[in-house]
Design a protein around this motif. Sequence first.
Motif, short mmCIF file in Angstrom:
data_model
loop_
_atom_site.label_atom_id
_atom_site.label_comp_id
_atom_site.label_asym_id
_atom_site.label_seq_id
_atom_site.Cartn_x
_atom_site.Cartn_y
_atom_site.Cartn_z
N GLN A 57 0.83 -1.21 0.00
CA GLN A 57 0.00 0.00 0.00
C GLN A 57 0.86 1.26 0.00
O GLN A 57 0.54 2.25 -0.66
CB GLN A 57 -0.94 0.00 1.21
N ALA A 58 1.94 1.20 0.75
CA ALA A 58 2.83 2.37 0.80
C ALA A 58 3.36 2.68 -0.59
O ALA A 58 3.34 3.83 -1.05
CB ALA A 58 3.98 2.12 1.75
N ARG A 59 3.82 1.64 -1.28
CA ARG A 59 4.33 1.86 -2.63
C ARG A 59 3.24 2.42 -3.54
O ARG A 59 3.50 3.35 -4.33
CB ARG A 59 4.87 0.56 -3.20
N ALA A 60 2.04 1.90 -3.43
CA ALA A 60 0.94 2.39 -4.27
C ALA A 60 0.70 3.87 -4.01
O ALA A 60 0.54 4.68 -4.94
CB ALA A 60 -0.33 1.58 -3.99
N LEU A 61 0.70 4.26 -2.74
CA LEU A 61 0.49 5.66 -2.41
C LEU A 61 1.60 6.52 -3.00
O LEU A 61 1.36 7.64 -3.49
CB LEU A 61 0.44 5.85 -0.89
N MET A 62 2.81 6.00 -2.97
CA MET A 62 3.94 6.80 -3.46
C MET A 62 3.93 6.93 -4.97
O MET A 62 4.38 7.93 -5.50
CB MET A 62 5.24 6.16 -2.99
N LEU A 63 3.44 5.91 -5.65
CA LEU A 63 3.36 6.03 -7.10
C LEU A 63 2.22 6.97 -7.50
O LEU A 63 2.28 7.65 -8.53
CB LEU A 63 3.15 4.65 -7.74
N ARG A 64 1.20 7.01 -6.64
CA ARG A 64 0.09 7.93 -6.93
C ARG A 64 0.50 9.36 -6.61
O ARG A 64 -0.03 10.31 -7.18
CB ARG A 64 -1.13 7.52 -6.09
N HIS A 65 1.42 9.53 -5.67
CA HIS A 65 1.88 10.88 -5.29
C HIS A 65 3.40 10.93 -5.40
O HIS A 65 4.10 10.75 -4.40
CB HIS A 65 1.43 11.21 -3.86
N PRO A 66 3.90 11.21 -6.59
CA PRO A 66 5.34 11.04 -6.87
C PRO A 66 6.25 11.89 -5.99
O PRO A 66 7.44 11.66 -5.94
CB PRO A 66 5.45 11.48 -8.34
N TRP A 67 5.69 12.85 -5.31
CA TRP A 67 6.49 13.73 -4.47
C TRP A 67 6.68 13.14 -3.08
O TRP A 67 7.47 13.62 -2.28
CB TRP A 67 5.80 15.09 -4.34
N LEU A 68 5.93 12.08 -2.79
CA LEU A 68 5.91 11.56 -1.43
C LEU A 68 7.23 10.91 -0.99
O LEU A 68 7.71 11.18 0.12
CB LEU A 68 4.75 10.58 -1.27
N PRO A 69 7.85 10.07 -1.81
CA PRO A 69 9.08 9.40 -1.35
C PRO A 69 10.13 10.39 -0.86
O PRO A 69 10.66 10.25 0.24
CB PRO A 69 9.56 8.67 -2.60
N GLU A 70 10.39 11.37 -1.67
CA GLU A 70 11.39 12.38 -1.28
C GLU A 70 11.07 12.99 0.06
O GLU A 70 11.95 13.18 0.91
CB GLU A 70 11.44 13.45 -2.37
#
Lengths: 239, 239
Positions: free
Chosen positions: B99-112
């Motif tokens: 789920q975390a990965r899915a959220l991050m792909l949906r919000h590309p700014w999130l990982p950084e």
Amino acid sequence: MDQAPVWLRRRSTGVGRPAERSQEEVTAAAIELADLDGLVAVSMRGVAGRLGTGAASLYRYVSGRDDLLDLMIDEVAAGYELPPPTGPWLPGLVEVGRQARALMLRHPWLPELVLTRPVIGPHGVDLLEHVLALLADHPAAPARKLEAFAVMNATTAAFALNELGAAERPAHGAGDAVRAARPARAAGRPDAYLAHAMAAGGHPHLTAALAGMTPTAVNSGDRFESVLADVLTGLLGPA
Amino acid sequence: MDQAPVWLRRRSTGVGRPAERSQEEVTAAAIELADLDGLVAVSMRGVAGRLGTGAASLYRYVSGRDDLLDLMIDEVAAGYELPPPTGPWLPGLVEVGRQARALMLRHPWLPELVLTRPVIGPHGVDLLEHVLALLADHPAAPARKLEAFAVMNATTAAFALNELGAAERPAHGAGDAVRAARPARAAGRPDAYLAHAMAAGGHPHLTAALAGMTPTAVNSGDRFESVLADVLTGLLGPA
DNA sequence: CCCACTTCGGGAACACTGTTCGCGAACACT
DNA sequence: AGTGTTCGCGAACAGTGTTCCCGAAGTGGG
């Protein structure tokens, strides 16, 4: 059309007015500044000021601030002392991690940079080559080895970042240099809300876990090596 | 004297002129903006413009840009759908990572953002509680569990960051939205120098490894889950 | 020796940024 | 109607990265 990477751009020919400085000098000045006052202090005018030049002159050596940051990363990576890759791979990789953590504690701005920009310069390539040499006899597919390299870097940087963040909390003393280097964030950040959430109830496992934590100041260097070894063993199998 | 965390600051009393907007609205606008044009687009004036207000008004709801970024992180973390923590811990943790990965792909700014600022807001606390619940029967010390949580987050974010960076490289097509969202970096960054280093020779293991890479476009979601499972197994022992 | 030619240095300007000040407007309560 | 308190926000400030452009400082050719 975007630029070629920083590291293979035209170096000065003999013709024309000779340069008064070099890309290396600029990079070094930027690193000194970052060590002293954090990444925010690395502004074009700031770096130029430290070199006694005008800000616009920097663009003769560096195509922009981003390039400068990339150069800083790779320049610090020159500090690795890579022994000849002999012996079993696990200790070899842990040693690399040990050195990485040391570099990051010496340059508190490094973790953030490494995590955010996945760039590999010359010294980064040397490091990767060394890691692959250590894993030469390992049966895993090349892609798995690259994954392991990436996870190792991320884990190390994240660990160092947490250590540096923790060093900000004590009121005074050894953390001062670090606090100066990362001035943006308020002290006691990550767990500031944690305490409130615990007090409010509704998170039994959290309260239990935090209560069961031994406040013994364990050597976090040992903790790091243990974590890294476990992670690598999980990825590449037991040594 | 620094501020209390964002999440427990005074909410409006009934007295005085009523607010025309809310902290949630501001956060939502910032997230939309970031999804659209990347983190750089999240400027105070930009967010204010999207809400049809003046920039200075935002400071009634948020004490600064940094606070806003923290709020964005935690708001996205509200998107987790945490099932009741039953069953063995490994699949439970991998599901969280998925789920975390899915959220991050949906919000590309999130990982950084997640990698750079180790903050935990209300939803972050809920997530941590869930992870600890999954590990309730695990014999490891609490500190080890927290370490595992941290490593898991870092690994996931770093993995997502690499995926997003890779999506920038194809000339056109599906990567466009991502490219728009992370406009700062030039295309084809990480390996731009790698190719040159290989051609120049002197890195035999590197060339061998890159030659031995199967260019089959493997489902990177599967790769991620495999890596995460291995890492977690390494840290917490076999399920 | 002088004149292209090329490169470097850097002041000035531009378009932004985050943040603060202070004033007028809008409401609740007395 | 008056008072207390909050909100909205234009204007201003100090700072940022980056580009323009011109003068200075060299080298190589005639």
